[in-house]
Design a protein around this motif. Structure first.
Motif, PDB file in Angstrom:
ATOM      1  N   THR A 125     -27.095   7.133   8.966  1.00 31.92           N
ATOM      2  CA  THR A 125     -28.420   7.503   8.474  1.00 31.92           C
ATOM      3  C   THR A 125     -29.265   7.945   9.649  1.00 31.92           C
ATOM      4  N   THR A 136     -32.282   2.061  -2.512  1.00 35.95           N
ATOM      5  CA  THR A 136     -31.666   1.671  -1.242  1.00 35.95           C
ATOM      6  C   THR A 136     -31.730   0.165  -1.047  1.00 35.95           C
ATOM      7  N   THR A 164     -27.860   8.570  -7.669  1.00 32.66           N
ATOM      8  CA  THR A 164     -26.503   8.599  -8.222  1.00 32.66           C
ATOM      9  C   THR A 164     -26.593   8.078  -9.652  1.00 32.66           C
ATOM     10  N   GLN A 193     -27.552   4.726  -3.777  1.00 32.62           N
ATOM     11  CA  GLN A 193     -28.092   5.806  -2.959  1.00 32.62           C
ATOM     12  C   GLN A 193     -27.016   6.855  -2.663  1.00 32.62           C
ATOM     13  N   GLU A 194     -25.794   6.370  -2.476  1.00 34.53           N
ATOM     14  CA  GLU A 194     -24.672   7.264  -2.183  1.00 34.53           C
ATOM     15  C   GLU A 194     -23.401   6.642  -2.757  1.00 34.53           C
TER      16      GLU A 194
END
Length: 248
Positions: A125, A136, A164, A193-194
Motif C-alpha cells: 500500500t 479496510t 469488492t 478492500q481487495e
C-alpha cells in the motif's frame, strides 16, 4: 498538572480543528456556535489565519482550511511515520507479513508508514494513500472507536461504496460489525478492500490522532489461525507506537 496555555493560540487551534471536522467550509456563525466564542473574536482570529495561509476566505464569505495546512500535515505525517517505522518492522519481522500504520483523516484513513513483508507475493500500500473506512481493516478499527451516531454520520457523508463483492454496503451490517470489533478488540478485512487479501488491525491506544496498526497479506497465508497469533503482537506493538507518537 498541565500548564495553562496561551488563550489566543488555543482559540485559533480550536477554529482550525472545527474547520477540519466539518470537512468543508463554515461561516462565522457556525464557528461561533461550535466554539462558543463571540463573533468579533472569531473574525479577528480568522483574519490572522487567512493572512498566514492556514485558512482561506471563500467568495461566499465562508472559511475553509488553507494550503499551508497541507504542507504541515504532510510533514507531520512523514515524521510520525518515520518514528513508528521501526515498530512496524518488528511486526513484519515477527509475523512475516506487511505492516501498515494509518491515521484518521476526516471521513477516510491515510497510510503514513509501512514495513513490507519479505515474501515475493506480498501486500503493498502506497504511503499517503487515502482509503475508505468501511472497507479496510485499519478503517474499521478506527470506526470501532467511535459511537454509533458518529459511524452513521460518516457512512451517510462518505457512502458505503463496494470495493469488492465482500465489502459491507449496508449500514445495519456495518453497525453490527462495529459491535463485534469493540467486543473482540480488533478488526478484520476479509477481502473487502481487495479480493484474496486479508488484514487484521487494532487501534493505537491514546494516539494524539486516531491511529490504527495492521498486518496484511494473501489470504492463503494470513488465515484466521494466523490472526490468533498476530493480534496479540499487534496490541503489544500498538502500545510502543502510542508511546512513540506521544513523545513518551
Amino acid at each position: 498538572m498541565a500548564e495553562p496555555g496561551v488563550q489566543s493560540v488555543e482559540r485559533a487551534l480550536d477554529l482550525l480543528e472545527i474547520l477540519a471536522e466539518v470537512g468543508g467550509d463554515a461561516g462565522l456563525s457556525e464557528l461561533s456556535e461550535q466554539s462558543g466564542l463571540p463573533l468579533p473574536t472569531i473574525h479577528r482570529l480568522m483574519r490572522t489565519l487567512v493572512a498566514r495561509g492556514y485558512a482561506r476566505r471563500l467568495p461566499s464569505r465562508r472559511y475553509a482550511l488553507g494550503a499551508r495546512m497541507i504542507r504541515l500535515g504532510e510533514s507531520a505525517g512523514r515524521q510520525l511515520g518515520a518514528g513508528a517505522r521501526r515498530h512496524l518492522a518488528r511486526v513484519a519481522r515477527e509475523l512475516g507479513e506487511t505492516a501498515n500504520l494509518a491515521m484518521l483523516d476526516g471521513e477516510m484513513a491515510v497510510y503514513v508508514a509501512q514495513a513490507a513483508s519479505s515474501h515475493s507475493m506480498r501486500m503493498f500500500t502506497e504511503v499517503g494513500r487515502r482509503v475508505h473506512l468501511h472497507s479496510t481493516g485499519v478503517g474499521k478499527a478506527l470506526l470501532g472507536e467511535l459511537p454509533d451516531a458518529s459511524v452513521r454520520d460518516i457512512a451517510t457523508r462518505a457512502g458505503l461504496a463496494p470495493a469488492t463483492d465482500r465489502t459491507i454496503t449496508d449500514l445495519d451490517a456495518l453497525l453490527a460489525a462495529m459491535r463485534e470489533i469493540r467486543e473482540q478488540g480488533y478488526a478484520v478485512d476479509d477481502g473487502e478492500q481487495e479480493i484474496g487479501v486479508r488484514c487484521f488491525a487494532v487501534v493505537v491506544p491514546g494516539a494524539p490522532v486516531p491511529t490504527a496498526l495492521s498486518v496484511s497479506g494473501p489470504a492463503a497465508r494470513v488465515s484466521y489461525e494466523f490472526g490468533e497469533r498476530a493480534v496479540p503482537v499487534l496490541h503489544e506493538v500498538a502500545l510502543d507506537v502510542a508511546a512513540e507518537l506521544s513523545g513518551g
